[in-house]
Design a protein around this motif. Structure first.
Motif, PDB file in Angstrom:
ATOM      1  N   PHE A 135      54.077  30.376   6.826  1.00 57.41           N
ATOM      2  CA  PHE A 135      55.079  29.125   7.418  1.00 57.41           C
ATOM      3  C   PHE A 135      55.007  28.294   7.282  1.00 57.41           C
ATOM      4  CE2 PHE A 135      57.042  28.754  11.584  1.00 57.41           C
ATOM      5  CZ  PHE A 135      57.617  28.690  11.136  1.00 57.41           C
ATOM      6  N   ALA A 136      53.654  27.870   7.412  1.00 55.29           N
ATOM      7  CA  ALA A 136      53.015  26.337   7.741  1.00 55.29           C
ATOM      8  C   ALA A 136      53.449  25.762   6.515  1.00 55.29           C
ATOM      9  CB  ALA A 136      51.784  26.457   8.790  1.00 55.29           C
ATOM     10  N   GLU A 137      53.207  25.901   5.838  1.00 56.81           N
ATOM     11  CA  GLU A 137      53.023  25.350   4.185  1.00 56.81           C
ATOM     12  C   GLU A 137      54.867  25.448   4.027  1.00 56.81           C
ATOM     13  OE1 GLU A 137      48.474  25.952   2.335  1.00 56.81           O
ATOM     14  OE2 GLU A 137      50.088  26.924   1.172  1.00 56.81           O
ATOM     15  N   ALA A 138      54.805  26.404   3.870  1.00 54.01           N
ATOM     16  CA  ALA A 138      57.142  26.178   3.835  1.00 54.01           C
ATOM     17  C   ALA A 138      57.567  25.222   5.443  1.00 54.01           C
ATOM     18  CB  ALA A 138      56.994  27.581   3.451  1.00 54.01           C
ATOM     19  N   ASN A 139      57.449  25.322   5.945  1.00 50.75           N
ATOM     20  CA  ASN A 139      57.506  23.987   6.698  1.00 50.75           C
ATOM     21  C   ASN A 139      57.103  22.661   6.310  1.00 50.75           C
ATOM     22  OD1 ASN A 139      59.268  24.816   9.223  1.00 50.75           O
ATOM     23  ND2 ASN A 139      58.213  26.326   9.378  1.00 50.75           N
ATOM     24  N   GLN A 140      56.094  22.688   5.997  1.00 51.36           N
ATOM     25  CA  GLN A 140      55.504  21.479   5.524  1.00 51.36           C
ATOM     26  C   GLN A 140      56.177  20.466   4.203  1.00 51.36           C
ATOM     27  OE1 GLN A 140      51.117  22.161   5.329  1.00 51.36           O
ATOM     28  NE2 GLN A 140      51.006  20.506   6.234  1.00 51.36           N
ATOM     29  N   ASN A 141      56.573  21.858   3.834  1.00 47.86           N
ATOM     30  CA  ASN A 141      57.693  21.381   1.952  1.00 47.86           C
ATOM     31  C   ASN A 141      58.589  21.037   2.240  1.00 47.86           C
ATOM     32  OD1 ASN A 141      55.321  22.113   0.822  1.00 47.86           O
ATOM     33  ND2 ASN A 141      55.743  23.951   0.491  1.00 47.86           N
ATOM     34  N   LEU A 142      59.491  20.663   3.344  1.00 49.62           N
ATOM     35  CA  LEU A 142      60.841  20.595   3.914  1.00 49.62           C
ATOM     36  C   LEU A 142      60.944  18.824   3.902  1.00 49.62           C
ATOM     37  CD1 LEU A 142      61.162  22.090   6.925  1.00 49.62           C
ATOM     38  CD2 LEU A 142      62.504  22.752   5.212  1.00 49.62           C
ATOM     39  N   VAL A 143      59.374  18.639   3.713  1.00 47.31           N
ATOM     40  CA  VAL A 143      59.917  16.726   3.200  1.00 47.31           C
ATOM     41  C   VAL A 143      60.556  16.626   2.372  1.00 47.31           C
ATOM     42  CG1 VAL A 143      58.510  15.469   2.863  1.00 47.31           C
ATOM     43  CG2 VAL A 143      57.665  16.439   4.307  1.00 47.31           C
ATOM     44  N   GLY A 144      61.809  15.867   2.343  1.00 43.46           N
ATOM     45  CA  GLY A 144      61.864  15.492   1.019  1.00 43.46           C
ATOM     46  C   GLY A 144      63.813  16.748   1.152  1.00 43.46           C
ATOM     47  N   LYS A 145      64.162  17.205   2.259  1.00 46.07           N
ATOM     48  CA  LYS A 145      64.924  18.010   1.504  1.00 46.07           C
ATOM     49  C   LYS A 145      66.258  17.475   2.512  1.00 46.07           C
ATOM     50  CE  LYS A 145      63.399  22.724   0.342  1.00 46.07           C
ATOM     51  NZ  LYS A 145      63.101  22.250  -0.212  1.00 46.07           N
ATOM     52  N   GLY A 146      67.317  17.309   2.292  1.00 43.86           N
ATOM     53  CA  GLY A 146      68.332  16.606   3.047  1.00 43.86           C
ATOM     54  C   GLY A 146      69.163  15.213   2.740  1.00 43.86           C
ATOM     55  N   TRP A 147      69.441  14.539   3.635  1.00 38.95           N
ATOM     56  CA  TRP A 147      69.103  12.617   2.619  1.00 38.95           C
ATOM     57  C   TRP A 147      67.882  12.198   2.575  1.00 38.95           C
ATOM     58  CZ3 TRP A 147      72.807  12.272   7.589  1.00 38.95           C
ATOM     59  CH2 TRP A 147      72.080  11.587   8.352  1.00 38.95           C
ATOM     60  N   GLN A 148      68.358  11.033   1.299  1.00 36.85           N
ATOM     61  CA  GLN A 148      67.387  10.056   1.203  1.00 36.85           C
ATOM     62  C   GLN A 148      66.416   9.412   2.571  1.00 36.85           C
ATOM     63  OE1 GLN A 148      67.696   7.966  -2.413  1.00 36.85           O
ATOM     64  NE2 GLN A 148      65.360   7.750  -2.594  1.00 36.85           N
ATOM     65  N   PHE A 149      65.030   9.836   2.963  1.00 33.15           N
ATOM     66  CA  PHE A 149      65.295   8.608   4.046  1.00 33.15           C
ATOM     67  C   PHE A 149      64.852   7.391   4.539  1.00 33.15           C
ATOM     68  CE2 PHE A 149      61.204   8.445   7.201  1.00 33.15           C
ATOM     69  CZ  PHE A 149      61.808   8.558   8.097  1.00 33.15           C
ATOM     70  N   ILE A 150      64.170   6.635   3.154  1.00 30.14           N
ATOM     71  CA  ILE A 150      64.240   5.684   2.778  1.00 30.14           C
ATOM     72  C   ILE A 150      64.379   5.335   1.650  1.00 30.14           C
ATOM     73  CG2 ILE A 150      63.101   3.444   3.289  1.00 30.14           C
ATOM     74  CD1 ILE A 150      61.847   4.509   5.863  1.00 30.14           C
ATOM     75  N   PRO A 151      65.664   4.438   0.942  1.00 32.80           N
ATOM     76  CA  PRO A 151      66.314   4.227   0.105  1.00 32.80           C
ATOM     77  C   PRO A 151      64.483   3.641  -0.471  1.00 32.80           C
ATOM     78  CG  PRO A 151      67.654   3.478   1.268  1.00 32.80           C
ATOM     79  CD  PRO A 151      66.968   3.889   2.473  1.00 32.80           C
ATOM     80  N   ALA A 152      64.175   4.054  -2.103  1.00 28.96           N
ATOM     81  CA  ALA A 152      63.410   3.525  -2.181  1.00 28.96           C
ATOM     82  C   ALA A 152      64.014   2.179  -3.333  1.00 28.96           C
ATOM     83  CB  ALA A 152      62.545   3.908  -4.363  1.00 28.96           C
ATOM     84  N   ASP A 153      65.054   1.481  -3.367  1.00 31.15           N
ATOM     85  CA  ASP A 153      66.224   0.632  -4.357  1.00 31.15           C
ATOM     86  C   ASP A 153      67.458   0.274  -3.652  1.00 31.15           C
ATOM     87  OD1 ASP A 153      66.937   2.262  -6.725  1.00 31.15           O
ATOM     88  OD2 ASP A 153      64.766   2.571  -7.080  1.00 31.15           O
ATOM     89  N   VAL A 154      68.018  -1.012  -4.636  1.00 29.00           N
ATOM     90  CA  VAL A 154      69.043  -1.058  -3.970  1.00 29.00           C
ATOM     91  C   VAL A 154      70.453  -0.038  -5.185  1.00 29.00           C
ATOM     92  CG1 VAL A 154      71.253  -2.742  -4.720  1.00 29.00           C
ATOM     93  CG2 VAL A 154      68.816  -3.320  -4.152  1.00 29.00           C
TER      94      VAL A 154
END
Ligand SMILES: Cc1cc2nc3c(=O)[nH]c(=O)nc-3n(C[C@H](O)[C@H](O)[C@H](O)COP(=O)(O)OP(=O)(O)OC[C@H]3O[C@@H](n4cnc5c(N)ncnc54)[C@H](O)[C@@H]3O)c2cc1C
Length: 401
Positions: free
Chosen positions: A343-362
């Motif tokens: 459960f803990a690892e599945a929740n940690q793996n939520l990173v990156g799901k959804g819209w891009q948090f901070i775009p890397a480039d233009v």
């Protein structure tokens, strides 16, 4: 099975979310619990945090549902703005977070910590303004020395002392081996709510940086979060609040939207909370008679929005397994690991799901904004998140004991 009043003494380090929760449940099973907190009182403040899915089942078993519903911020609107300050998309926050309206709650972090302290202040012995300076696990017990000069012997020691856990440092060494830097640095603070925001969150996100505003219902202040992309972990010098203020000021200096007002407030804020956006990943959460819980063991980062839920449920599971195997630390901690790690690892793996948090480039910002403007937010990521928030069945340890 453990009889009430088993006489086993447990020391818990940290009185925020995980610490008081593990204290609550251990005393429920008959352990004698002391909680030592480095600060002079339960720390208030902090960004709104969410309790979702299975965490609400634990909260209900602690009799906290009503108080949590009263404190619930009930944020009804989340708006994303682009680098020009133009609206990209406005949604119900659950469409992004995967939260369940009517079930989950969002409350100021300090309110949850205070509520947990009130639930436990009569059943656990609290020591504020103190911390452990030496731990000696002698096999049958752990000898502890505190900064205040106190000494004690405990059947178990539990580190609930957060992302930069000193307990973890004592038993496993430097945090560099366990911390996973996600590439961002953030600063949080509060400011007067002169934006007219009511139960609303706003996010400004462009290449390399993001700013978030969250209104707190019925309050005159709002919380702000500035985040920057950062390739390497900052050195300890760079963690200096003045150094960071300067970095944020330089990075956002050309931005419009509410940014000038936020930078002014950043200069004046006396409640800055700053850190890297990082996770803790460990192959084991315990050694001998000492175990870790909450952010100290499996911090997921605020990007997942699951830090407090993981702390609350993890504390419940750890206490439950200790009650089942009170005389056998190896069995108790192995069961805690087996029950909780997926459960803990599945929740940690939520990173990156959804819209891009901070775009890397233009170009990636342009594509993200175009996609969201034309098609809206896809439903699948939120549904996957909801399933993961609910991905552990809360056992009834009472029924077994
Ligand atoms: C003041 C504060 C503000 C926060 N704000 C945000 C935020 O804006 N956004 C976000 O996503 N997350 C924030 N967090 C983290 C988030 O709340 C955690 O994911 C969640 O609270 C996990 O709970 P925890 O009990 O495991 O750890 P924490 O909430 O980090 O609590 C750890 C506790 O241990 C205490 N402590 C530290 N070292 C020692 C020691 N050596 N001995 C004894 N006690 C010690 C700390 O004072 C603290 O009370 C914040 C945490 C704090 C403490």
């Amino acid at each position: 099975m453990v009889a009430p009043g088993n006489g086993l003494k447990v020391l818990v380090c940290g009185a925020s979310i995980a610490g008081p929760t593990v204290g609550y449940w251990l005393t429920e099973y008959g352990f004698d619990v002391e909680i030592v907190e480095r600060s002079s009182e339960v720390r208030g403040g902090g960004y709104p945090i969410d309790l979702r899915g299975s965490a609400m089942d634990v909260a209900e078993r602690m009799g906290m549902s009503e108080a949590l519903r009263e404190a619930h911020l009930d944020i009804g609107k989340l708006t994303l703005f682009d680098g020009q300050g133009e609206t990209v998309l406005s949604v119900n926050p659950e469409q992004f977070s995967g939260g369940s309206r009517g079930h989950d709650v969002e409350v100021p972090r300090g309110d949850l910590a205070k509520l947990l302290y009130d639930r436990t202040r009569d059943r656990c012995t609290y020591y504020f303004n103190d911390h452990v300076i030496a731990l000696n696990d002698r096999g049958g017990e752990v000898e502890v020395e505190f900064a205040s000069g106190r000494r004690g012997c405990y059947a178990y020691v539990i580190g609930a002392d957060g992302l930069h856990s000193a307990t973890r440092q004592f038993i496993f060494g430097d945090e560099a081996a366990f911390i996973r830097h996600l590439g961002f640095f953030f600063v949080g603070f509060t400011l007067p709510n002169d934006f007219g925001l009511d139960r609303e969150q706003q996010v400004f996100s462009t290449v390399g940086r993001m700013a978030g505003l969250s209104s707190v219902r019925g309050r005159e202040r709002i919380t702000a979060l500035l985040t920057m992309a950062l390739d390497a972990m900052p050195t300890s010098d760079e963690r200096d609040p003045d150094v960071q203020r300067e970095r944020f000021r330089a990075l956002f200096s050309q931005d419009k939207w509410h940014i000038p007002r936020l930078l002014e407030a950043l200069d004046q804020a006396d409640d800055l909370y700053l850190d890297t956006v990082s996770q803790i990943r460990m192959p084991s959460w315990s050694k001998g008679r000492i175990a870790l819980v909450g952010d100290a063991a499996y911090a997921p980062s605020f990007v997942t929005g699951q830090g407090s839920s993981l702390a609350l449920i993890g504390a419940y599971v750890l206490a439950g397994e200790l009650s089942r195997h009170a005389e056998d630390p190896q069995a108790a901690f192995a069961a805690y690991d087996a029950e909780y790690r997926p459960f803990a690892e599945a929740n940690q793996n939520l990173v990156g799901k959804g819209w891009q948090f901070i775009p890397a480039d233009v170009e990636s910002e342009r594509q993200r904004n175009e996609r969201l403007r034309s098609s809206g937010l896809p439903a699948a990521p939120a549904e996957q998140k909801r399933a993961i928030h609910n991905g552990i069945k809360i056992k009834d340890y009472h029924a077994d004991s």
